[in-house]
Design a protein around this motif. Structure first.
Motif, PDB file in Angstrom:
ATOM      1  N   ARG A 157     -36.070  20.542  -5.090  1.00  0.00           N
ATOM      2  CA  ARG A 157     -34.811  21.209  -5.424  1.00  0.00           C
ATOM      3  C   ARG A 157     -34.403  20.830  -6.846  1.00  0.00           C
ATOM      4  O   ARG A 157     -34.441  19.659  -7.224  1.00  0.00           O
ATOM      5  CB  ARG A 157     -33.707  20.801  -4.441  1.00  0.00           C
ATOM      6  N   PRO A 158     -34.023  21.801  -7.663  1.00  0.00           N
ATOM      7  CA  PRO A 158     -33.617  21.490  -9.033  1.00  0.00           C
ATOM      8  C   PRO A 158     -32.417  20.546  -9.075  1.00  0.00           C
ATOM      9  O   PRO A 158     -31.544  20.596  -8.201  1.00  0.00           O
ATOM     10  CB  PRO A 158     -33.236  22.863  -9.609  1.00  0.00           C
ATOM     11  N   VAL A 159     -32.392  19.699 -10.114  1.00  0.00           N
ATOM     12  CA  VAL A 159     -31.243  18.817 -10.338  1.00  0.00           C
ATOM     13  C   VAL A 159     -30.420  19.292 -11.521  1.00  0.00           C
ATOM     14  O   VAL A 159     -29.340  18.766 -11.780  1.00  0.00           O
ATOM     15  CB  VAL A 159     -31.684  17.356 -10.556  1.00  0.00           C
ATOM     16  N   GLY A 160     -30.930  20.283 -12.272  1.00  0.00           N
ATOM     17  CA  GLY A 160     -30.226  20.801 -13.433  1.00  0.00           C
ATOM     18  C   GLY A 160     -29.933  22.285 -13.302  1.00  0.00           C
ATOM     19  O   GLY A 160     -30.535  22.987 -12.483  1.00  0.00           O
ATOM     20  N   TRP A 161     -29.007  22.754 -14.139  1.00  0.00           N
ATOM     21  CA  TRP A 161     -28.593  24.143 -14.087  1.00  0.00           C
ATOM     22  C   TRP A 161     -28.396  24.691 -15.487  1.00  0.00           C
ATOM     23  O   TRP A 161     -27.919  23.989 -16.378  1.00  0.00           O
ATOM     24  CB  TRP A 161     -27.279  24.288 -13.314  1.00  0.00           C
ATOM     25  N   TYR A 162     -28.769  25.966 -15.678  1.00  0.00           N
ATOM     26  CA  TYR A 162     -28.456  26.680 -16.918  1.00  0.00           C
ATOM     27  C   TYR A 162     -28.351  28.161 -16.596  1.00  0.00           C
ATOM     28  O   TYR A 162     -29.326  28.786 -16.172  1.00  0.00           O
ATOM     29  CB  TYR A 162     -29.538  26.462 -17.977  1.00  0.00           C
ATOM     30  N   THR A 163     -27.161  28.716 -16.791  1.00  0.00           N
ATOM     31  CA  THR A 163     -26.964  30.146 -16.558  1.00  0.00           C
ATOM     32  C   THR A 163     -27.210  30.935 -17.836  1.00  0.00           C
ATOM     33  O   THR A 163     -27.896  31.939 -17.842  1.00  0.00           O
ATOM     34  CB  THR A 163     -25.542  30.435 -16.038  1.00  0.00           C
ATOM     35  N   THR A 170     -18.763  28.805 -13.587  1.00  0.00           N
ATOM     36  CA  THR A 170     -20.133  28.331 -13.455  1.00  0.00           C
ATOM     37  C   THR A 170     -20.241  26.821 -13.343  1.00  0.00           C
ATOM     38  O   THR A 170     -20.909  26.294 -12.449  1.00  0.00           O
ATOM     39  CB  THR A 170     -20.984  28.831 -14.639  1.00  0.00           C
ATOM     40  N   ARG A 171     -19.610  26.096 -14.267  1.00  0.00           N
ATOM     41  CA  ARG A 171     -19.766  24.632 -14.261  1.00  0.00           C
ATOM     42  C   ARG A 171     -19.187  24.008 -12.999  1.00  0.00           C
ATOM     43  O   ARG A 171     -19.784  23.110 -12.404  1.00  0.00           O
ATOM     44  CB  ARG A 171     -19.138  24.016 -15.510  1.00  0.00           C
ATOM     45  N   ALA A 172     -18.020  24.473 -12.572  1.00  0.00           N
ATOM     46  CA  ALA A 172     -17.417  23.928 -11.355  1.00  0.00           C
ATOM     47  C   ALA A 172     -18.311  24.189 -10.146  1.00  0.00           C
ATOM     48  O   ALA A 172     -18.436  23.337  -9.256  1.00  0.00           O
ATOM     49  CB  ALA A 172     -16.028  24.530 -11.135  1.00  0.00           C
ATOM     50  N   LEU A 173     -18.960  25.335 -10.116  1.00  0.00           N
ATOM     51  CA  LEU A 173     -19.865  25.640  -9.009  1.00  0.00           C
ATOM     52  C   LEU A 173     -21.102  24.758  -9.055  1.00  0.00           C
ATOM     53  O   LEU A 173     -21.616  24.332  -8.012  1.00  0.00           O
ATOM     54  CB  LEU A 173     -20.276  27.111  -9.059  1.00  0.00           C
ATOM     55  N   ALA A 174     -21.579  24.426 -10.260  1.00  0.00           N
ATOM     56  CA  ALA A 174     -22.721  23.518 -10.390  1.00  0.00           C
ATOM     57  C   ALA A 174     -22.362  22.128  -9.870  1.00  0.00           C
ATOM     58  O   ALA A 174     -23.163  21.479  -9.180  1.00  0.00           O
ATOM     59  CB  ALA A 174     -23.171  23.438 -11.848  1.00  0.00           C
ATOM     60  N   VAL A 175     -21.164  21.685 -10.169  1.00  0.00           N
ATOM     61  CA  VAL A 175     -20.700  20.387  -9.650  1.00  0.00           C
ATOM     62  C   VAL A 175     -20.570  20.454  -8.138  1.00  0.00           C
ATOM     63  O   VAL A 175     -20.969  19.522  -7.424  1.00  0.00           O
ATOM     64  CB  VAL A 175     -19.353  20.000 -10.305  1.00  0.00           C
ATOM     65  N   THR A 180     -27.116  17.382 -10.966  1.00  0.00           N
ATOM     66  CA  THR A 180     -26.994  16.204 -11.821  1.00  0.00           C
ATOM     67  C   THR A 180     -26.428  16.559 -13.188  1.00  0.00           C
ATOM     68  O   THR A 180     -25.672  15.777 -13.773  1.00  0.00           O
ATOM     69  CB  THR A 180     -28.374  15.537 -11.996  1.00  0.00           C
ATOM     70  N   TYR A 181     -26.820  17.707 -13.723  1.00  0.00           N
ATOM     71  CA  TYR A 181     -26.365  18.099 -15.057  1.00  0.00           C
ATOM     72  C   TYR A 181     -26.451  19.608 -15.212  1.00  0.00           C
ATOM     73  O   TYR A 181     -27.107  20.294 -14.427  1.00  0.00           O
ATOM     74  CB  TYR A 181     -27.212  17.423 -16.152  1.00  0.00           C
ATOM     75  N   CYS A 283     -39.854  14.953 -23.789  1.00  0.00           N
ATOM     76  CA  CYS A 283     -39.444  14.622 -22.426  1.00  0.00           C
ATOM     77  C   CYS A 283     -38.826  15.836 -21.748  1.00  0.00           C
ATOM     78  O   CYS A 283     -38.462  16.819 -22.384  1.00  0.00           O
ATOM     79  CB  CYS A 283     -38.431  13.475 -22.448  1.00  0.00           C
ATOM     80  N   ARG A 284     -38.732  15.732 -20.435  1.00  0.00           N
ATOM     81  CA  ARG A 284     -38.018  16.742 -19.656  1.00  0.00           C
ATOM     82  C   ARG A 284     -36.522  16.443 -19.719  1.00  0.00           C
ATOM     83  O   ARG A 284     -36.106  15.305 -19.949  1.00  0.00           O
ATOM     84  CB  ARG A 284     -38.496  16.718 -18.208  1.00  0.00           C
ATOM     85  N   ARG A 285     -35.728  17.440 -19.460  1.00  0.00           N
ATOM     86  CA  ARG A 285     -34.282  17.229 -19.514  1.00  0.00           C
ATOM     87  C   ARG A 285     -33.810  16.296 -18.399  1.00  0.00           C
ATOM     88  O   ARG A 285     -32.869  15.526 -18.589  1.00  0.00           O
ATOM     89  CB  ARG A 285     -33.550  18.576 -19.463  1.00  0.00           C
ATOM     90  N   ARG A 286     -34.470  16.327 -17.272  1.00  0.00           N
ATOM     91  CA  ARG A 286     -34.060  15.407 -16.212  1.00  0.00           C
ATOM     92  C   ARG A 286     -34.334  13.961 -16.620  1.00  0.00           C
ATOM     93  O   ARG A 286     -33.623  13.047 -16.191  1.00  0.00           O
ATOM     94  CB  ARG A 286     -34.740  15.749 -14.888  1.00  0.00           C
ATOM     95  N   ASP A 287     -35.360  13.729 -17.460  1.00  0.00           N
ATOM     96  CA  ASP A 287     -35.626  12.384 -17.960  1.00  0.00           C
ATOM     97  C   ASP A 287     -34.482  11.910 -18.846  1.00  0.00           C
ATOM     98  O   ASP A 287     -34.072  10.746 -18.776  1.00  0.00           O
ATOM     99  CB  ASP A 287     -36.935  12.360 -18.757  1.00  0.00           C
ATOM    100  N   ILE A 288     -33.971  12.819 -19.674  1.00  0.00           N
ATOM    101  CA  ILE A 288     -32.820  12.488 -20.514  1.00  0.00           C
ATOM    102  C   ILE A 288     -31.601  12.197 -19.645  1.00  0.00           C
ATOM    103  O   ILE A 288     -30.874  11.222 -19.861  1.00  0.00           O
ATOM    104  CB  ILE A 288     -32.520  13.638 -21.493  1.00  0.00           C
ATOM    105  N   ALA A 289     -31.367  13.045 -18.645  1.00  0.00           N
ATOM    106  CA  ALA A 289     -30.212  12.868 -17.768  1.00  0.00           C
ATOM    107  C   ALA A 289     -30.282  11.542 -17.019  1.00  0.00           C
ATOM    108  O   ALA A 289     -29.280  10.824 -16.907  1.00  0.00           O
ATOM    109  CB  ALA A 289     -30.115  14.030 -16.794  1.00  0.00           C
TER     110      ALA A 289
END
Length: 300
Positions: A157-163, A170-175, A180-181, A283-289
């Motif tokens: 399952r993804p931990v990140g989001w980008y619309t 959008t951001r509130a729904l992601a939270v 994660t980010y 790096c991947r973005r999840r690595d940064i997060a």
């Protein structure tokens, strides 16, 4: 995303730290997988797609297909995907895929190949369409469906989001979905914490300037060297600044754009060159997060 605007951010004194391995510049390569998720009357949309293809001056056709634009998009999934995937492997670059779930549903083998290569898959929505004005309940339904589909196709399952084409919700729904980010921001060269309804949420800003979408906009990039020269200059600036404070660079790619042979060849040269700099961390973005959450926990 209705929070008050922040014009200050970190200010003049930016955080001083080191990325993993003592690196100073984190470089995030993002591959947008959108082919098959764009506006198309075959999928029930009211008009054809107009954005981010090599069809100059495309206009939305109400109730009708644009077969030329559709064909350009198909190049991305048929050819560009495999070219970029092979290029990343050759250059030893881990990437983050902003994946539209309905697009990957049309090409399950591509989804498997991304996961098997160890790249991160972030949800880019159920459809690559404009969410502005979409009812909150509908957008929530799209978000849940997208996360479910990507988990099924990719095994995680993804931990990140980008619309990209966001709504105010959008951001509130992601939270709400426990992500994660998100990367629906363009306002900094470092991650930062945002307050979303009283909850701390991590934002990893993205970039439209170091982005091959500029091949499809005016003014924009005309030649492959226009793109890679801009990438080189961006990295050179960030490497200089990194002597004072580390930073982050985002590079945006699209399979139907960067996946064309001439552009892919120039991109290959840049990635091989940049990977030799000892201070650069691809790096991947999840690595940064994950790093940021450990190094700079929310509230500290």
């Amino acid at each position: 995303m209705n929070a008050a605007r922040d014009f200050v951010g970190y200010g003049r004194v930016r955080p001083n730290f080191e990325w993993p391995g003592g690196r100073r510049v984190a470089v995030s390569v993002v591959v947008n997988y959108e082919e098959g998720g764009e506006n198309c009357v075959l999928d029930g949309d009211t008009h054809s797609e107009v954005l981010n293809s090599d069809v100059a001056g495309a206009v939305a056709r109400a109730g009708r297909r644009n077969l030329v634009v559709e064909s350009h998009y198909e190049y991305g999934s048929r050819v560009g995907h495999w070219r970029i995937l092979d290029l990343l492997q050759e250059c030893g670059v881990p990437a983050t895929y902003f994946a539209v779930s309905s697009a990957l549903e049309k090409h399950p083998e591509a989804a498997r190949s991304i996961a098997e290569a160890g790249h991160e898959v972030v949800s880019h929505g159920a459809r690559w369409i404009d969410h502005d004005g979409m009812p909150e309940a509908t957008e929530r339904e799209h978000m849940v469906r997208s996360l479910d589909v990507l988990e099924r196709l990719c095994g995680e399952r993804p931990v990140g989001w980008y619309t990209g084409r966001v709504s105010a919700n959008t951001r509130a729904l992601a939270v709400e979905q426990g992500l994660t980010y998100d990367s629906d921001a363009y306002n900094d060269d470092l991650p930062y914490w945002a307050d979303v309804g009283g909850r701390a949420h991590l934002v990893l800003p993205y970039s439209f300037d170091c982005n091959d979408m500029r091949f499809a906009s005016a003014p924009g990039f005309n030649t492959p060297e226009d793109f890679t020269d801009h990438l080189r200059r961006t990295l050179a600036c960030l490497r200089r600044e990194a002597s004072r404070h580390p930073t982050m660079m985002s590079i945006g790619l699209h399979l139907r754009l960067a996946g064309r042979p001439g552009r892919a060849d120039a991109l290959r040269e840049f990635l091989l060159e940049a990977s030799k700099f000892p201070e650069v961390w691809f790096c991947r973005r999840r690595d940064i997060a994950e790093f940021w959450r450990r190094k700079f926990p929310a509230g500290r």
